[in-house]
Design an enzyme around this catalytic site. Structure first.
Site, PDB file in Angstrom:
ATOM      1  N   VAL A  32       0.836  -1.206   0.000  1.00  0.00           N
ATOM      2  CA  VAL A  32       0.000   0.000   0.000  1.00  0.00           C
ATOM      3  C   VAL A  32       0.869   1.253   0.000  1.00  0.00           C
ATOM      4  O   VAL A  32       0.363   2.368   0.100  1.00  0.00           O
ATOM      5  CB  VAL A  32      -0.947   0.012   1.233  1.00  0.00           C
ATOM      6  CG1 VAL A  32      -1.884  -1.186   1.214  1.00  0.00           C
ATOM      7  CG2 VAL A  32      -0.163   0.049   2.558  1.00  0.00           C
ATOM      8  N   HIS A  67      -4.338  -4.476  -2.223  1.00  0.00           N
ATOM      9  CA  HIS A  67      -4.703  -4.100  -0.846  1.00  0.00           C
ATOM     10  C   HIS A  67      -4.885  -2.592  -0.679  1.00  0.00           C
ATOM     11  O   HIS A  67      -4.884  -2.100   0.446  1.00  0.00           O
ATOM     12  CB  HIS A  67      -3.645  -4.631   0.137  1.00  0.00           C
ATOM     13  CG  HIS A  67      -3.607  -6.133   0.219  1.00  0.00           C
ATOM     14  ND1 HIS A  67      -2.553  -6.844   0.750  1.00  0.00           N
ATOM     15  CD2 HIS A  67      -4.514  -7.064  -0.190  1.00  0.00           C
ATOM     16  CE1 HIS A  67      -2.815  -8.146   0.677  1.00  0.00           C
ATOM     17  NE2 HIS A  67      -3.991  -8.296   0.105  1.00  0.00           N
TER      18      HIS A  67
HETATM   19  P1  OAD Z   1       5.308 -10.173   4.824  1.00  0.00           P
HETATM   20  O1  OAD Z   1       5.858  -9.237   5.838  1.00  0.00           O
HETATM   21  O2  OAD Z   1       4.389 -11.232   5.283  1.00  0.00           O
HETATM   22  O3  OAD Z   1       6.517 -10.908   4.091  1.00  0.00           O
HETATM   23  C1  OAD Z   1       7.633 -10.207   3.611  1.00  0.00           C
HETATM   24  C2  OAD Z   1       8.522 -11.173   2.848  1.00  0.00           C
HETATM   25  O4  OAD Z   1       9.578 -10.425   2.286  1.00  0.00           O
HETATM   26  C3  OAD Z   1       9.165 -12.264   3.718  1.00  0.00           C
HETATM   27  O5  OAD Z   1       8.968 -13.530   3.090  1.00  0.00           O
HETATM   28  C4  OAD Z   1      10.639 -11.896   3.730  1.00  0.00           C
HETATM   29  O6  OAD Z   1      11.507 -13.032   3.750  1.00  0.00           O
HETATM   30  C5  OAD Z   1      10.783 -11.155   2.421  1.00  0.00           C
HETATM   31  N1  OAD Z   1      11.869 -10.171   2.379  1.00  0.00           N
HETATM   32  C6  OAD Z   1      12.405  -9.445   3.384  1.00  0.00           C
HETATM   33  N2  OAD Z   1      13.363  -8.637   2.927  1.00  0.00           N
HETATM   34  C7  OAD Z   1      13.437  -8.834   1.584  1.00  0.00           C
HETATM   35  C8  OAD Z   1      14.224  -8.277   0.534  1.00  0.00           C
HETATM   36  N3  OAD Z   1      15.144  -7.347   0.775  1.00  0.00           N
HETATM   37  N4  OAD Z   1      14.018  -8.720  -0.723  1.00  0.00           N
HETATM   38  C9  OAD Z   1      13.078  -9.670  -0.983  1.00  0.00           C
HETATM   39  N5  OAD Z   1      12.310 -10.221  -0.029  1.00  0.00           N
HETATM   40  C10 OAD Z   1      12.484  -9.809   1.230  1.00  0.00           C
HETATM   41  O7  OAD Z   1       4.682  -9.260   3.665  1.00  0.00           O
HETATM   42  P2  OAD Z   1       3.584  -9.648   2.583  1.00  0.00           P
HETATM   43  O8  OAD Z   1       3.752 -11.032   2.092  1.00  0.00           O
HETATM   44  O9  OAD Z   1       3.567  -8.555   1.597  1.00  0.00           O
HETATM   45  O10 OAD Z   1      -1.975  -7.115   4.186  1.00  0.00           O
HETATM   46  O11 OAD Z   1       2.279  -9.566   3.467  1.00  0.00           O
HETATM   47  C11 OAD Z   1       1.045  -9.770   2.840  1.00  0.00           C
HETATM   48  C12 OAD Z   1      -0.001  -8.935   3.501  1.00  0.00           C
HETATM   49  O12 OAD Z   1      -0.018  -9.181   4.910  1.00  0.00           O
HETATM   50  C13 OAD Z   1       0.224  -7.430   3.418  1.00  0.00           C
HETATM   51  O13 OAD Z   1      -0.176  -6.870   2.198  1.00  0.00           O
HETATM   52  C14 OAD Z   1      -0.601  -6.928   4.547  1.00  0.00           C
HETATM   53  C15 OAD Z   1      -0.183  -7.923   5.607  1.00  0.00           C
HETATM   54  O14 OAD Z   1      -1.050  -8.088   6.657  1.00  0.00           O
HETATM   55  C16 OAD Z   1      -2.874  -6.188   4.475  1.00  0.00           C
HETATM   56  O15 OAD Z   1      -2.589  -5.177   5.063  1.00  0.00           O
HETATM   57  C17 OAD Z   1      -4.255  -6.533   4.014  1.00  0.00           C
END
Ligand code: OAD
Length: 249
Positions: A95, A111
């Site tokens: 977002v 989202h």
């Molecule tokens: P998460 O915080 O769940 O996951 C982040 C991912 O990024 C993890 O798997 C990390 O290993 C990876 N990561 C960290 N640093 C990185 C880097 N430098 N390069 C690549 N990857 C890296 O975030 P999302 O999967 O986006 O929803 O979470 C999904 C949703 O959960 C969000 O959109 C939000 C949250 O609750 C809502 O707000 C509706």
């Protein structure tokens, strides 16, 4: 190395990890927001109904934090892809608006967007990048009702048109790059599986394994700001050397 010669349609699905190197906190894992805050107290319709000021304080704090952040080389690579590839679709769970700041024009924001507000009575939307907001909770200038962040909270459905476009792109792509998502939040987490079921190759860019890792064709266990520019440069080299070998092809 995947053979990218026949690539017609590339879809990229991003999550919080792509913005980590810009300084935006992720949600899960080390330093993640959900380690310190309870989503049901801050990111649900019930929480907003109980205490809109508290919810807005949290969003105002996040807006302040994100407002200081700039797109990183991973975001810039995706903007370059959009400019150069006719068949390119960017889908994000983020977002933070950093894809737009990097120059992407067509972004399917599953989202919502933290810089947009929506009137809880009229449903009208407005973009407001003021940080901090002068009044919490903010109110609609037209009708006086509460404004809410135009983001999707837990328990809410995704914008139907955006989800439909994302599903169609996933079903039609040759390759899906899945970048920086823990792949646990539905329905976004299903998009790579839709792509795979329809014959696409899956590439995951994430320093950590996820539930998706067992299904991908290539895992790049690196930070996105390193992996994406490298992957894109090697793809372009591969394409250029093909063109040199076969100038009419
Ligand atoms: P998460 O915080 O769940 O996951 C982040 C991912 O990024 C993890 O798997 C990390 O290993 C990876 N990561 C960290 N640093 C990185 C880097 N430098 N390069 C690549 N990857 C890296 O975030 P999302 O999967 O986006 O929803 O979470 C999904 C949703 O959960 C969000 O959109 C939000 C949250 O609750 C809502 O707000 C509706």
């Amino acid at each position: 190395m995947l053979d990218l010669g026949q690539l017609q349609h590339l879809v990229v699905l991003t999550g919080a990890g792509i913005s980590a190197e810009s300084g935006v906190p992720t949600f899960r894992g080390h330093g993640g927001l959900w380690r310190h805050y309870r989503p049901q107290e801050l990111a649900t319709p019930g929480a907003f109904g109980r205490d809109p000021k508290l919810v807005w304080e949290w969003y105002d704090w996040r807006r302040g934090l994100i407002g200081e952040c700039q797109p990183n080389p991973a975001h810039h690579t995706l903007a370059d892809m959009e400019a150069r590839l006719p068949g390119f679709t960017l889908i994000t769970q983020n977002v933070d608006g950093l894809h737009h700041l990097a120059g992407n024009r067509r972004v399917l924001e599953l989202h919502g967007n933290i810089w947009r507000m929506r009137c809880t009575r009229e449903g009208t939307q407005q973009v407001d990048r003021t940080v901090p907001l002068p009044q919490l909770p903010p109110r609609c200038a037209n009708c006086g009702a509460l404004l809410r962040p135009d983001v999707v909270w837990f328990g809410e459905t995704l914008p139907a048109d955006v989800l439909e476009a994302a599903l169609a792109a996933a079903a039609a792509c040759d390759i899906m790059l899945v970048v920086g998502t823990s792949a646990v939040v539905q329905p976004a987490a299903s998009l790579p599986l839709v792509a795979k079921q329809n014959g696409a190759l899956l590439v995951e860019v994430n320093p950590q394994p996820t539930p998706l890792s067992d299904y991908v064709d290539l895992s790049l266990r690196q930070p996105a700001a390193q992996a994406l520019p490298e992957w894109w440069a090697s793809w372009q080299e591969q394409r250029d050397s093909r063109a040199d070998r076969d100038p009419d092809g």
